[in-house]
Design a protein around this motif. Structure first.
Motif, PDB file in Angstrom:
ATOM      1  N   ILE A  68      20.921   4.357  28.346  1.00  0.00           N
ATOM      2  CA  ILE A  68      21.904   3.654  29.181  1.00  0.00           C
ATOM      3  C   ILE A  68      22.553   4.728  30.052  1.00  0.00           C
ATOM      4  CG2 ILE A  68      23.995   2.227  29.181  1.00  0.00           C
ATOM      5  CD1 ILE A  68      23.289   1.436  26.308  1.00  0.00           C
ATOM      6  N   ALA A  69      22.772   4.412  31.312  1.00  0.00           N
ATOM      7  CA  ALA A  69      23.366   5.400  32.222  1.00  0.00           C
ATOM      8  C   ALA A  69      24.671   5.933  31.650  1.00  0.00           C
ATOM      9  CB  ALA A  69      23.607   4.766  33.581  1.00  0.00           C
ATOM     10  N   LEU A  90      22.185  12.861  30.812  1.00  0.00           N
ATOM     11  CA  LEU A  90      21.086  12.593  31.747  1.00  0.00           C
ATOM     12  C   LEU A  90      21.659  12.288  33.123  1.00  0.00           C
ATOM     13  CD1 LEU A  90      19.029  10.474  29.268  1.00  0.00           C
ATOM     14  CD2 LEU A  90      18.272  12.610  30.321  1.00  0.00           C
ATOM     15  N   ALA A  91      21.058  12.878  34.147  1.00  0.00           N
ATOM     16  CA  ALA A  91      21.544  12.668  35.520  1.00  0.00           C
ATOM     17  C   ALA A  91      20.641  11.688  36.252  1.00  0.00           C
ATOM     18  CB  ALA A  91      21.602  14.004  36.261  1.00  0.00           C
ATOM     19  N   CYS A  92      20.091  10.727  35.514  1.00  0.00           N
ATOM     20  CA  CYS A  92      19.258   9.696  36.153  1.00  0.00           C
ATOM     21  C   CYS A  92      19.564   8.370  35.482  1.00  0.00           C
ATOM     22  CB  CYS A  92      17.774  10.034  36.014  1.00  0.00           C
ATOM     23  SG  CYS A  92      17.238  10.151  34.302  1.00  0.00           S
ATOM     24  N   SER A  93      19.354   7.311  36.226  1.00  0.00           N
ATOM     25  CA  SER A  93      19.599   5.976  35.660  1.00  0.00           C
ATOM     26  C   SER A  93      18.332   5.500  34.960  1.00  0.00           C
ATOM     27  CB  SER A  93      19.972   5.015  36.779  1.00  0.00           C
ATOM     28  OG  SER A  93      18.846   4.795  37.597  1.00  0.00           O
ATOM     29  N   PRO A  94      18.442   4.457  34.131  1.00  0.00           N
ATOM     30  CA  PRO A  94      17.245   3.883  33.519  1.00  0.00           C
ATOM     31  C   PRO A  94      16.257   3.408  34.577  1.00  0.00           C
ATOM     32  CG  PRO A  94      19.214   3.020  32.478  1.00  0.00           C
ATOM     33  CD  PRO A  94      19.676   3.829  33.638  1.00  0.00           C
ATOM     34  N   GLY A 136      25.650   8.257  22.793  1.00  0.00           N
ATOM     35  CA  GLY A 136      26.924   8.378  23.493  1.00  0.00           C
ATOM     36  C   GLY A 136      27.382   7.029  24.027  1.00  0.00           C
ATOM     37  N   ASP A 137      28.701   6.862  24.093  1.00  0.00           N
ATOM     38  CA  ASP A 137      29.229   5.577  24.568  1.00  0.00           C
ATOM     39  C   ASP A 137      30.049   5.724  25.849  1.00  0.00           C
ATOM     40  OD1 ASP A 137      31.348   6.849  23.544  1.00  0.00           O
ATOM     41  OD2 ASP A 137      31.754   5.421  21.932  1.00  0.00           O
ATOM     42  N   PHE A 138      29.796   6.813  26.598  1.00  0.00           N
ATOM     43  CA  PHE A 138      30.438   6.952  27.910  1.00  0.00           C
ATOM     44  C   PHE A 138      29.584   6.185  28.912  1.00  0.00           C
ATOM     45  CE2 PHE A 138      31.297   9.550  31.824  1.00  0.00           C
ATOM     46  CZ  PHE A 138      32.629   9.194  31.946  1.00  0.00           C
ATOM     47  N   VAL A 139      29.735   4.886  28.878  1.00  0.00           N
ATOM     48  CA  VAL A 139      28.915   4.017  29.739  1.00  0.00           C
ATOM     49  C   VAL A 139      29.840   3.060  30.473  1.00  0.00           C
ATOM     50  CG1 VAL A 139      26.872   4.182  28.264  1.00  0.00           C
ATOM     51  CG2 VAL A 139      28.538   2.377  27.845  1.00  0.00           C
ATOM     52  N   PHE A 140      29.354   2.525  31.562  1.00  0.00           N
ATOM     53  CA  PHE A 140      30.185   1.699  32.454  1.00  0.00           C
ATOM     54  C   PHE A 140      30.537   0.366  31.792  1.00  0.00           C
ATOM     55  CE2 PHE A 140      30.776  -1.010  36.275  1.00  0.00           C
ATOM     56  CZ  PHE A 140      31.736  -0.244  36.919  1.00  0.00           C
ATOM     57  N   PRO A 158      26.816  12.331  34.445  1.00  0.00           N
ATOM     58  CA  PRO A 158      26.828  10.918  34.016  1.00  0.00           C
ATOM     59  C   PRO A 158      27.228   9.982  35.146  1.00  0.00           C
ATOM     60  CG  PRO A 158      28.730  12.076  33.126  1.00  0.00           C
ATOM     61  CD  PRO A 158      27.852  13.109  33.746  1.00  0.00           C
ATOM     62  N   MET A 159      28.043  10.502  36.092  1.00  0.00           N
ATOM     63  CA  MET A 159      28.482   9.668  37.224  1.00  0.00           C
ATOM     64  C   MET A 159      27.278   9.296  38.103  1.00  0.00           C
ATOM     65  SD  MET A 159      31.547   9.875  36.333  1.00  0.00           S
ATOM     66  CE  MET A 159      32.906  10.847  35.736  1.00  0.00           C
ATOM     67  N   LEU A 160      26.371  10.265  38.320  1.00  0.00           N
ATOM     68  CA  LEU A 160      25.191   9.985  39.153  1.00  0.00           C
ATOM     69  C   LEU A 160      24.360   8.864  38.532  1.00  0.00           C
ATOM     70  CD1 LEU A 160      24.102  13.654  39.967  1.00  0.00           C
ATOM     71  CD2 LEU A 160      25.000  11.976  41.600  1.00  0.00           C
ATOM     72  N   ALA A 161      24.190   8.963  37.212  1.00  0.00           N
ATOM     73  CA  ALA A 161      23.396   7.939  36.528  1.00  0.00           C
ATOM     74  C   ALA A 161      24.103   6.582  36.595  1.00  0.00           C
ATOM     75  CB  ALA A 161      23.180   8.358  35.069  1.00  0.00           C
ATOM     76  N   MET A 162      25.406   6.578  36.358  1.00  0.00           N
ATOM     77  CA  MET A 162      26.143   5.298  36.344  1.00  0.00           C
ATOM     78  C   MET A 162      26.199   4.670  37.730  1.00  0.00           C
ATOM     79  SD  MET A 162      29.227   5.373  33.632  1.00  0.00           S
ATOM     80  CE  MET A 162      29.856   7.006  33.577  1.00  0.00           C
TER      81      MET A 162
END
Ligand code: FES
Length: 347
Positions: A68-69, A90-94, A136-140, A158-162
């Protein structure tokens, strides 16, 4: 059915966490880089970026589940014959991963750092590394209201992925406040393209020397949820500000949330026939490192098992699970173990 039996057998008689760990050297003959409990990932590309950042592209094995982003993984590489592990977001989204089959890490290297100083050279000579499950649970969570992302340095990952994952899922305003040293802002083209694609996204790039008071840039008029990732002091400043204004606040933290250890009991620990004294207000790994005992540190948060050793007798508390061990022989992870009795260990 057979696997739990073999794992138990390995714990009792072979001093390995699992049967897979026992047969690891044999597996590696056929599958280079294979490790029990970790996923293989092919090193596809490593690029040096400005500000001593590395962009690393990895192709994980097919069994790796989608993340998850905003989530992180542990990355394990071999350097000078030792396994080193650290945790990175991760610096990429799913969606980006599904489209390319590749995971992207953006790592800030530090020449004084034990891990990142060796990373580029290590990845240059090894075609495989290992990664963990995403966690991790730092998700949108703010699809139905405005939000503000605040990133400091490598906290942009994480911002880039989110942003890539969530901008198409909400119509509410998302603002990014991105602090980095001059010339060290990463992925600025990507951010620019997102503003062209989504009217409800905007960003500002700042440096701490020109904008020392970071919270003055947070617009609270629309009561945004705040997401923050950066150095500890940076996040503390934002957290204090949001608490004052009663804003919903999320932050990324790799640290294990350890209970505060207030017991000050002292215990003796026999290690390979020598006796040492330890206290119960600090995990064993930190104390053994201070005593210069031959211990291995990996992730430091109970993920990688590199600090594992055999407890011959005595009781420890696992601070991750808050469970007490039994008194007999078993494997323990020193980085999350607190002594609660005298111990005998084999390092
Ligand atoms: S150092 Fe990774 S589990 Fe202890």
């Amino acid at each position: 059915m057979l696997t739990p039996v073999l794992d138990q057998f390995s714990k009792w008689f072979l001093h390995h966490q699992s049967f897979a760990a026992y047969i690891e050297p044999i597996m590696q003959v056929f599958k280079p880089g294979w490790r029990a409990d970790l996923f293989r990932a092919k090193v596809v590309d490593v690029q040096a970026l400005s500000g001593q950042f590395l962009s690393i592209s990895l192709k994980p094995s097919k069994k790796w589940p989608i993340h998850i982003a905003g989530q992180h993984i542990s990355l394990t590489v071999e350097a000078n014959g030792r396994l080193l592990t650290r945790v990175f977001t991760l610096a990429c989204s799913p969606a980006q991963f599904k489209a390319t089959g590749l995971l992207r890490l953006l790592v800030k290297t530090d020449q004084q750092g034990h891990f990142t100083s060796q990373l580029q050279n290590a990845l240059a000579v090894q075609p495989w590394c290992n990664i963990s499950l995403p966690s991790g649970d730092f998700v949108f969570k703010s699809w139905h209201k405005p939000s503000t992302f605040i990133a400091g340095g490598s906290g942009i990952t994480p911002m880039l992925a989110m942003l890539d994952q969530q901008l198409s899922n909400t119509e509410h305003q998302i603002k990014l406040i991105y602090f980095a040293k001059a010339g060290e802002h990463q992925c600025t083209n990507e951010l620019k393209m997102l503003t062209q694609q989504y009217n409800h996204f905007s960003y500002v790039m700042l440096t701490r020397d020109r904008s020392p008071y970071l919270t003055t840039h947070i617009n609270t008029d629309d009561n945004p949820d705040i997401y923050c990732c950066g150095p500890a002091g940076f996040m503390q400043e934002v957290a204090d500000f949001t608490r004052l204004l009663n804003l919903t606040y999320y932050q990324e933290s790799f640290a294990l949330s350890m209970p505060k250890l207030t017991d000050d009991n002292h215990f003796s620990v026999i290690i390979n026939k020598d006796t040492h004294v330890v206290t119960s207000n600090e995990v064993l790994l930190n104390q053994f490192e201070a005593k210069k005992l031959p211990v291995q540190r990996g992730c430091g948060i109970g993920i990688c098992h590199q600090c594992q050793c055999i407890k011959k007798s005595g009781v420890v508390r696992n601070l991750k699970t808050n469970q007490l061990s039994d008194t007999g022989e078993q494997l323990i992870q020193l980085c999350v173990s607190q002594a609660v009795s005298d111990l005998e260990l084999q390092l």
